[in-house]
Write a protein that holds these residues in place. Structure first.
Motif, PDB file in Angstrom:
ATOM      1  N   ARG A  28       0.842  -1.193   0.000  1.00  0.00           N
ATOM      2  CA  ARG A  28       0.000   0.000   0.000  1.00  0.00           C
ATOM      3  C   ARG A  28       0.883   1.250   0.000  1.00  0.00           C
ATOM      4  O   ARG A  28       1.785   1.381   0.828  1.00  0.00           O
ATOM      5  CB  ARG A  28      -0.901   0.008   1.228  1.00  0.00           C
ATOM      6  N   THR A  29       0.588   2.143  -0.902  1.00  0.00           N
ATOM      7  CA  THR A  29       1.373   3.362  -1.077  1.00  0.00           C
ATOM      8  C   THR A  29       1.453   4.184   0.202  1.00  0.00           C
ATOM      9  O   THR A  29       2.532   4.645   0.588  1.00  0.00           O
ATOM     10  CB  THR A  29       0.782   4.214  -2.214  1.00  0.00           C
ATOM     11  N   ASP A  30       0.333   4.358   0.879  1.00  0.00           N
ATOM     12  CA  ASP A  30       0.329   5.195   2.082  1.00  0.00           C
ATOM     13  C   ASP A  30       1.181   4.601   3.196  1.00  0.00           C
ATOM     14  O   ASP A  30       1.699   5.331   4.033  1.00  0.00           O
ATOM     15  CB  ASP A  30      -1.098   5.434   2.572  1.00  0.00           C
ATOM     16  N   GLN A  31       1.374   3.285   3.194  1.00  0.00           N
ATOM     17  CA  GLN A  31       2.193   2.639   4.212  1.00  0.00           C
ATOM     18  C   GLN A  31       3.679   2.627   3.844  1.00  0.00           C
ATOM     19  O   GLN A  31       4.513   2.227   4.648  1.00  0.00           O
ATOM     20  CB  GLN A  31       1.701   1.216   4.470  1.00  0.00           C
ATOM     21  N   MET A  32       4.003   3.018   2.608  1.00  0.00           N
ATOM     22  CA  MET A  32       5.396   3.075   2.174  1.00  0.00           C
ATOM     23  C   MET A  32       5.937   4.505   2.196  1.00  0.00           C
ATOM     24  O   MET A  32       7.112   4.726   1.959  1.00  0.00           O
ATOM     25  CB  MET A  32       5.543   2.489   0.762  1.00  0.00           C
ATOM     26  N   THR A  33       5.087   5.480   2.471  1.00  0.00           N
ATOM     27  CA  THR A  33       5.498   6.871   2.492  1.00  0.00           C
ATOM     28  C   THR A  33       6.317   7.139   3.749  1.00  0.00           C
ATOM     29  O   THR A  33       5.873   6.853   4.857  1.00  0.00           O
ATOM     30  CB  THR A  33       4.272   7.801   2.431  1.00  0.00           C
ATOM     31  N   ALA A  34       7.507   7.673   3.553  1.00  0.00           N
ATOM     32  CA  ALA A  34       8.431   7.933   4.665  1.00  0.00           C
ATOM     33  C   ALA A  34       7.957   9.126   5.492  1.00  0.00           C
ATOM     34  O   ALA A  34       7.424  10.099   4.957  1.00  0.00           O
ATOM     35  CB  ALA A  34       9.835   8.194   4.135  1.00  0.00           C
ATOM     36  N   ALA A 161       6.207  -6.140   5.955  1.00  0.00           N
ATOM     37  CA  ALA A 161       7.675  -6.064   5.876  1.00  0.00           C
ATOM     38  C   ALA A 161       8.111  -5.369   4.587  1.00  0.00           C
ATOM     39  O   ALA A 161       9.047  -4.559   4.606  1.00  0.00           O
ATOM     40  CB  ALA A 161       8.283  -7.457   5.973  1.00  0.00           C
ATOM     41  N   ASN A 162       7.444  -5.657   3.473  1.00  0.00           N
ATOM     42  CA  ASN A 162       7.745  -4.975   2.206  1.00  0.00           C
ATOM     43  C   ASN A 162       7.543  -3.470   2.354  1.00  0.00           C
ATOM     44  O   ASN A 162       8.397  -2.664   1.973  1.00  0.00           O
ATOM     45  CB  ASN A 162       6.828  -5.475   1.079  1.00  0.00           C
ATOM     46  N   GLU A 163       6.389  -3.088   2.900  1.00  0.00           N
ATOM     47  CA  GLU A 163       6.072  -1.671   3.061  1.00  0.00           C
ATOM     48  C   GLU A 163       7.081  -0.982   3.975  1.00  0.00           C
ATOM     49  O   GLU A 163       7.552   0.119   3.671  1.00  0.00           O
ATOM     50  CB  GLU A 163       4.655  -1.528   3.641  1.00  0.00           C
TER      51      GLU A 163
END
Length: 188
Positions: A28-34, A161-163
């Motif tokens: 999920r994009t929102d979970q990968m945002t730093a 873990a990926n995110e």
């Protein structure tokens, strides 16, 4: 009759395994945002509102019947969202003085496990649009572990873990971009 019971038990076991493992979902994009620090949001940097994402490559789409992965479009959205939150993203792809290319070289994932650690390796190249000169060329390789209690379902832990690995990776390159001084880019 005995064969029928064996087939029924195998079918029941297979169905139970599928239900417990779940289908793989893409990151999920929102979970990968730093997350950026308040200090970074107000930092004086020549990169402020000047970085455009030129290209993202090396991602892999998720096959719902296999394992969670990170596709190029999800990675690009997370990278742009992170740069925007940090105040680094330009108003548009054509507006940035600096172009950022990100190539996902490797994603190391476990096949199974209790706590799942994913390591993502990405090469980032930041170039000056006007001259084409490299301002920054870094390969970032960082792990992230989704603990056993983050989700009962293995495919969900792998996605987490990926995110986390992508989020950590993007956070590191943002730190590197903030470390660029004005005198380093004055001649570009």
């Amino acid at each position: 009759m005995k064969i029928l019971k064996s087939i029924s038990l195998v079918s029941l076991f297979t169905l139970s395994a599928v239900l417990l493992s779940g289908c793989a979902a893409p990151a999920r994009t929102d979970q990968m945002t730093a997350q950026v620090s308040p200090a970074q949001r107000v930092a004086n940097t020549p990169m402020r509102n000047n970085v455009a994402v030129k290209d993202v490559s090396g991602g892999k789409e998720t096959n719902p019947m296999w394992v969670s992965n990170v596709g190029n479009s999800e990675f690009e959205q997370a990278l742009e969202g992170s740069l925007k939150d940090a105040g680094l993203l330009s108003a548009g792809k054509q507006a940035g003085k600096y172009l950022l290319t990100a190539h996902m070289q490797k994603v190391e994932q476990p096949m199974f496990g209790v706590s799942m650690t994913v390591t993502v390796t990405v090469n980032y190249v930041l170039t000056a649009r006007a001259s084409g000169k490299e301002v920054l060329n870094r390969t970032v390789s960082l792990p992230y572990t989704a603990e056993w209690n983050s989700s009962f379902i293995g495919t969900e832990r792998l996605r987490l873990a990926n995110e986390g690995a992508i989020r950590t990776n993007i956070g590191k390159i943002i730190d590197e971009i903030f470390a660029i001084r004005a005198d380093q880019v004055a001649l570009n």
